[in-house]
Design a protein around this motif. Structure first.
Motif, mmCIF file in Angstrom:
data_model
loop_
_atom_site.group_PDB
_atom_site.id
_atom_site.type_symbol
_atom_site.label_atom_id
_atom_site.label_comp_id
_atom_site.label_asym_id
_atom_site.label_seq_id
_atom_site.Cartn_x
_atom_site.Cartn_y
_atom_site.Cartn_z
ATOM 1 N N GLN A 58 9.880 4.852 -4.004
ATOM 2 C CA GLN A 58 9.648 4.338 -2.767
ATOM 3 C C GLN A 58 9.053 4.890 -1.759
ATOM 4 O O GLN A 58 7.995 4.706 -1.227
ATOM 5 C CB GLN A 58 11.045 3.421 -2.326
ATOM 6 N N GLU A 59 9.454 6.291 -1.482
ATOM 7 C CA GLU A 59 9.219 7.174 -0.645
ATOM 8 C C GLU A 59 7.830 7.495 -0.788
ATOM 9 O O GLU A 59 6.882 7.659 0.118
ATOM 10 C CB GLU A 59 10.014 8.385 -0.296
ATOM 11 N N ASP A 101 5.499 4.599 0.234
ATOM 12 C CA ASP A 101 5.423 4.670 1.637
ATOM 13 C C ASP A 101 4.428 5.612 2.450
ATOM 14 O O ASP A 101 3.726 5.408 3.076
ATOM 15 C CB ASP A 101 6.820 4.402 2.010
ATOM 16 N N SER A 102 4.729 6.767 1.767
ATOM 17 C CA SER A 102 3.990 7.949 2.297
ATOM 18 C C SER A 102 2.409 7.779 2.019
ATOM 19 O O SER A 102 1.534 8.102 2.786
ATOM 20 C CB SER A 102 4.441 9.306 1.568
ATOM 21 N N ALA A 130 0.892 4.873 1.642
ATOM 22 C CA ALA A 130 0.486 3.853 2.636
ATOM 23 C C ALA A 130 0.146 4.453 4.004
ATOM 24 O O ALA A 130 -0.980 3.975 4.681
ATOM 25 C CB ALA A 130 1.403 2.760 2.585
ATOM 26 N N GLY A 150 4.652 -0.494 -0.660
ATOM 27 C CA GLY A 150 4.867 0.317 0.603
ATOM 28 C C GLY A 150 3.673 -0.723 1.523
ATOM 29 O O GLY A 150 2.527 -0.361 1.189
ATOM 30 N N ALA A 176 1.769 -0.436 5.486
ATOM 31 C CA ALA A 176 1.799 0.498 6.980
ATOM 32 C C ALA A 176 0.801 -0.212 7.468
ATOM 33 O O ALA A 176 -0.139 -0.535 7.146
ATOM 34 C CB ALA A 176 1.301 1.932 6.714
ATOM 35 N N THR A 207 -1.550 -1.878 2.148
ATOM 36 C CA THR A 207 -0.427 -2.062 1.257
ATOM 37 C C THR A 207 -0.969 -1.411 -0.033
ATOM 38 O O THR A 207 -1.688 -1.541 -0.663
ATOM 39 C CB THR A 207 -0.241 -3.649 0.891
#
Length: 422
Positions: free
Chosen positions: A37-38, A41-42, A44, A99, A101, A110
């Motif tokens: 998940q990280e 997210d990173s 994005a 993820g 942003a 996304t």
């Protein structure tokens, strides 16, 4: 016992693996999911920052440029107000990790990644944990088998040792196992084996000594009884019966002495006695046997001496020496009494070939004999002499001279007429 030890060790290992293994699987699964998940997210955030910088600079935004600058490996959807949506990569199917942003120009990025990658990573982790658990089980089995053998084999050996002791084999094994408790049991069994061996040796020795020492008195007694049965003279019967009764008393003393020596050779009942009486008794008992063999037995030397010892034991020593001369010697047997220092000495010699040179130093050892005999008589005689504080020695081999040394008691010179022959 071996199976129980292995099963108990395996049960403990399996419980530990179950407790820690499940916990480790849960922790690793959560860690892998969080890391995935990280990462999404990173990526994005990185894409939205690139889009922002290009929009601010008035530069074009298209999939190729964004893919080249961001190095994106996942599917990404960029939505810019007033512009068509931009897609990078192939959109995954099924369950995904998403993820999102947001940029300064209200753009939305996304990033999506299929959960199958996380599942594969979790599977690899489970495989590694399972392999470690399997190795732990194998190591536990080997350790359990080793420990079980280390504990069970000594117990089997100890059981065999106890069984051998019960079956009459008292040989100690002197085997130790490196386990203090088992070594203690082995020490006790070895000590018991040594005690049993000593007891059996003492019993066998008593049986051999008794059979040897009682044979001669019983033979002499039977000869007296035979003489009683063939005579009609009341005086002769009375005389022979008195001698037979005296022999029975000495026979009883022999038995008591043998039993005493079997319990503790140091225990004695030494008294002051007339040495002439003992010598006279032995001459009377052995003359018939020597007459039957066509030989003679004579006595000479100093008389009237008092000695310290056990009369029955001294009689048995002299009987052993006289019998030895009858069986192995030749010609006339001479019993001579003399004094040396504070000791009374009784010597027994004959005219035979004597003691072989190779047996001289070992003549008093058990089972040592110059001919086909038991070799017990002289050994028992020495033991009896030493138990009374005396000693029995071979003074000369050719002709043989055996000497019994006893402590002497000083007496009045009255009646001491010097050497005589009887």
């Amino acid at each position: 016992m071996r199976r129980r030890l292995i099963n108990s060790t395996l049960a403990v290992v399996l419980v530990v693996i179950a407790v820690f293994g499940v916990s480790l699987v849960l922790v690793e699964t959560r860690t892998i999911s969080s890391s995935a998940q990280e990462s999404v997210d990173s990526e994005a955030v990185r894409l939205v920052s690139i889009v922002d910088s290009r929009l601010i600079g008035g530069e074009p935004v298209n999939p190729g440029i964004l893919s080249e600058q961001s190095g994106a490996k996942r599917y990404a959807l960029i939505e810019i107000p007033g512009r068509p949506s931009i897609e990078i990569g192939k959109r995954p199917t099924g369950s995904v990790i998403r993820g999102v942003a947001y940029g300064e120009r209200d753009e939305t990025v996304t990033v999506e990644e299929s959960r199958s990658s996380v599942t594969r990573e979790v599977g690899r982790t489970l495989l590694i944990i399972g392999g470690g658990a399997l190795l732990a089980v194998i190591a536990a089995v080997l350790l359990a088998v080793r420990q079980a053998n280390r504990l069970a084999s000594p117990l089997t050996d100890l059981a065999e040792t106890a069984e051998r002791l019960g079956s009459g084999d008292p040989r100690p094994r002197h085997k130790r196992y490196g386990v203090p408790e088992l070594d203690r049991v082995a020490d006790v069994l070895d000590a018991s084996a040594e005690r049993i061996a000593r007891m059996l040796t003492a019993e066998r020795r008593l049986a051999a000594d008794a059979s040897h020492q009682l044979r001669t008195p019983l033979t002499a007694l039977s000869m007296r009884l035979e003489e009683i049965t063939v005579t009609d003279d009341p005086e002769t019967v009375k005389e022979e019966a008195s001698i037979a009764l005296a022999q029975v008393e000495r026979l009883t003393d022999v038995v008591e002495r043998l039993l005493t020596n079997s319990r503790d050779p140091r225990i004695g009942s030494a008294v002051v006695f007339d040495l002439d009486e003992i010598v006279k008794q032995q001459l009377e008992e052995w003359r018939p046997a020597y007459r039957s063999a066509g030989r003679a037995i004579v006595c000479s030397g100093r008389h009237g001496m008092g000695a310290v010892g056990t009369p029955g034991a001294v009689a048995q020593v002299l009987a052993a020496l006289i019998e030895n001369s009858l069986m192995h010697g030749g010609g006339t047997v001479a019993v001579r009494t003399r004094v040396t220092g504070n000791q009374a000495v009784v010597e027994v010699t004959d005219e035979g070939p004597g003691v072989p040179a190779d047996l001289g130093a070992r003549i008093f050892e058990r089972t040592i004999s110059g001919r086909n005999s038991t070799g017990i008589g002289l050994a028992v005689a020495r033991d009896l002499a030493e138990a009374d504080g005396g000693r029995l020695e071979l003074l000369q081999q050719h002709p043989p001279v055996f000497a019994l040394f006893l402590s002497r008691v000083q007496r009045s010179r009255k009646g001491n007429h010097g050497p005589t022959v009887r």
